[in-house]
Design a protein around this motif. Structure first.
Motif, short mmCIF file in Angstrom:
data_model
loop_
_atom_site.label_atom_id
_atom_site.label_comp_id
_atom_site.label_asym_id
_atom_site.label_seq_id
_atom_site.Cartn_x
_atom_site.Cartn_y
_atom_site.Cartn_z
N THR A 133 0.84 -1.20 0.00
CA THR A 133 0.00 0.00 0.00
C THR A 133 0.88 1.25 0.00
O THR A 133 2.06 1.20 0.38
CB THR A 133 -0.92 0.04 1.23
N LYS A 134 0.30 2.36 -0.41
CA LYS A 134 1.04 3.62 -0.43
C LYS A 134 1.50 4.00 0.97
O LYS A 134 2.61 4.50 1.16
CB LYS A 134 0.15 4.73 -1.01
N ARG A 135 0.66 3.75 1.96
CA ARG A 135 1.03 4.07 3.34
C ARG A 135 2.25 3.26 3.77
O ARG A 135 3.20 3.81 4.36
CB ARG A 135 -0.14 3.78 4.28
N GLU A 136 2.25 1.96 3.47
CA GLU A 136 3.39 1.12 3.84
C GLU A 136 4.65 1.56 3.12
O GLU A 136 5.74 1.60 3.71
CB GLU A 136 3.07 -0.34 3.51
N VAL A 161 15.79 0.51 -0.70
CA VAL A 161 16.51 1.51 -1.49
C VAL A 161 16.25 1.32 -2.98
O VAL A 161 16.34 0.19 -3.49
CB VAL A 161 18.02 1.41 -1.20
N SER A 162 15.90 2.40 -3.65
CA SER A 162 15.67 2.50 -5.10
C SER A 162 14.31 1.96 -5.55
O SER A 162 13.97 2.04 -6.74
CB SER A 162 16.79 1.84 -5.93
N ALA A 163 13.48 1.42 -4.63
CA ALA A 163 12.18 0.88 -5.03
C ALA A 163 11.20 2.00 -5.38
O ALA A 163 11.20 3.06 -4.76
CB ALA A 163 11.60 0.02 -3.91
N ASN A 198 5.38 4.58 2.03
CA ASN A 198 5.85 5.85 2.58
C ASN A 198 6.53 5.66 3.93
O ASN A 198 7.44 6.42 4.28
CB ASN A 198 4.69 6.83 2.72
N GLU A 199 6.10 4.68 4.69
CA GLU A 199 6.71 4.43 6.00
C GLU A 199 8.14 3.93 5.84
O GLU A 199 9.04 4.36 6.55
CB GLU A 199 5.88 3.41 6.78
N GLN A 254 13.17 5.82 3.73
CA GLN A 254 11.94 6.55 3.45
C GLN A 254 12.12 7.47 2.25
O GLN A 254 11.18 8.12 1.82
CB GLN A 254 11.53 7.38 4.68
N LYS A 255 13.33 7.50 1.73
CA LYS A 255 13.65 8.40 0.62
C LYS A 255 12.99 7.92 -0.67
O LYS A 255 13.13 6.76 -1.05
CB LYS A 255 15.17 8.50 0.45
N VAL A 256 12.28 8.83 -1.34
CA VAL A 256 11.55 8.48 -2.55
C VAL A 256 12.30 8.96 -3.80
O VAL A 256 12.47 8.21 -4.76
CB VAL A 256 10.13 9.08 -2.53
#
Length: 261
Positions: A38-41, A48-50, A43-44, A92-94
């Protein structure tokens, strides 16, 4: 159609840590890692790089296999199992800048699950890597002593040889195997390293697999090559590995005239 295969966490770890001079994650066409939680999971925390995708994993894989020349891998146990083993790959880095990806520092490659690693000098001298991988012993296949953090924290077996076809590396194999046997355990691991982790240290890891798992030279070579895609022991080392295979198995099994060696 490339097909869909299941991927063990150790395989995923090694894919993330492939490198030449720099991490292969800096190559734009190397890896597309998709997070189907899920988007929430996501964002938590995520690997790396996903990149996040709003679609079940199997559906993503089915779509991608239609256009990919390579197999699509689905991670067994998903994010939870992977990060339970490799918590240091959580982030947590996007958004990553190209410079940040270029500066990403790969970890040593995992040859035996949580027990034996193959790396280079930089990794051997990185205290965070020693802590994260629970490395308590090192096989240093360089002519220079390594740095230990803190001093004396690791047991070290030094093999001070250059990467030369003329070097006798065979005589070190028995003591190498005894050293790894004595220090690899369910709770601690061993790092074998050389300057680049390609020739000398790869040779030592192959020799250990021939001894410990009674693999042929070909089987041990292919196992290490699957973990680290750019190994290249020099020709003199290959000949000595063939002699080691003969000593362990009672006969030479692998044809080292094959250009793959």
């Amino acid at each position: 159609m490339a097909g869909i295969v299941m991927c063990e966490p150790r395989e995923m770890y090694n894919i993330l840590n492939q490198s030449n001079k720099f991490s292969r994650l800096a190559e734009p066409n190397y890896l597309c890692l998709l997070d189907c939680r899920t988007k929430r999971e996501y964002n938590e925390s995520h690997v790396v790089s996903a990149k996040f995708v709003d679609k079940p994993a199997i559906q993503c894989a089915q779509v991608l296999q239609e256009v990919s020349r390579l197999p699509i891998r689905i991670l067994m146990g998903g994010y939870e199992r992977f990060t339970a083993l490799y918590h240091f790959f959580r982030t947590q880095k996007v958004l990553w800048l190209p410079r940040e990806i270029d500066e990403f520092q790969p970890y040593p490659l995992e040859i035996l699950a949580a027990g034996l690693y193959l790396g280079d000098v930089r990794q051997a001298n990185d205290p965070n890597i020693q802590k994260d991988l629970k490395i308590k012993a090192q096989v240093n296949v360089t002519e220079e002593p390594g740095k230990l953090f803190p001093p004396g924290a690791c047991h070290v077996f030094q093999i001070p040889v250059p990467d030369s076809c003329d070097v006798d590396i065979f005589t070190f194999f028995p003591d190498l195997c005894k050293f790894i046997d004595a220090h690899m355990s369910p709770t601690f691991s061993v790092l074998v390293f050389s300057s680049l982790g390609i020739s000398r240290s790869a040779t030592m890891v192959i020799a250990y697999l021939i001894y410990w798992q009674k693999k042929t030279l070909k089987e041990a070579w292919n196992h290490v090559l699957k973990c680290k895609s750019n190994i290249r022991p020099n020709r003199g080392f290959v000949k000595q590995l063939s002699l080691w295979e003969e000593q362990i198995h009672g006969t030479a099994i692998t044809d080292i005239s094959d250009p793959n060696y």
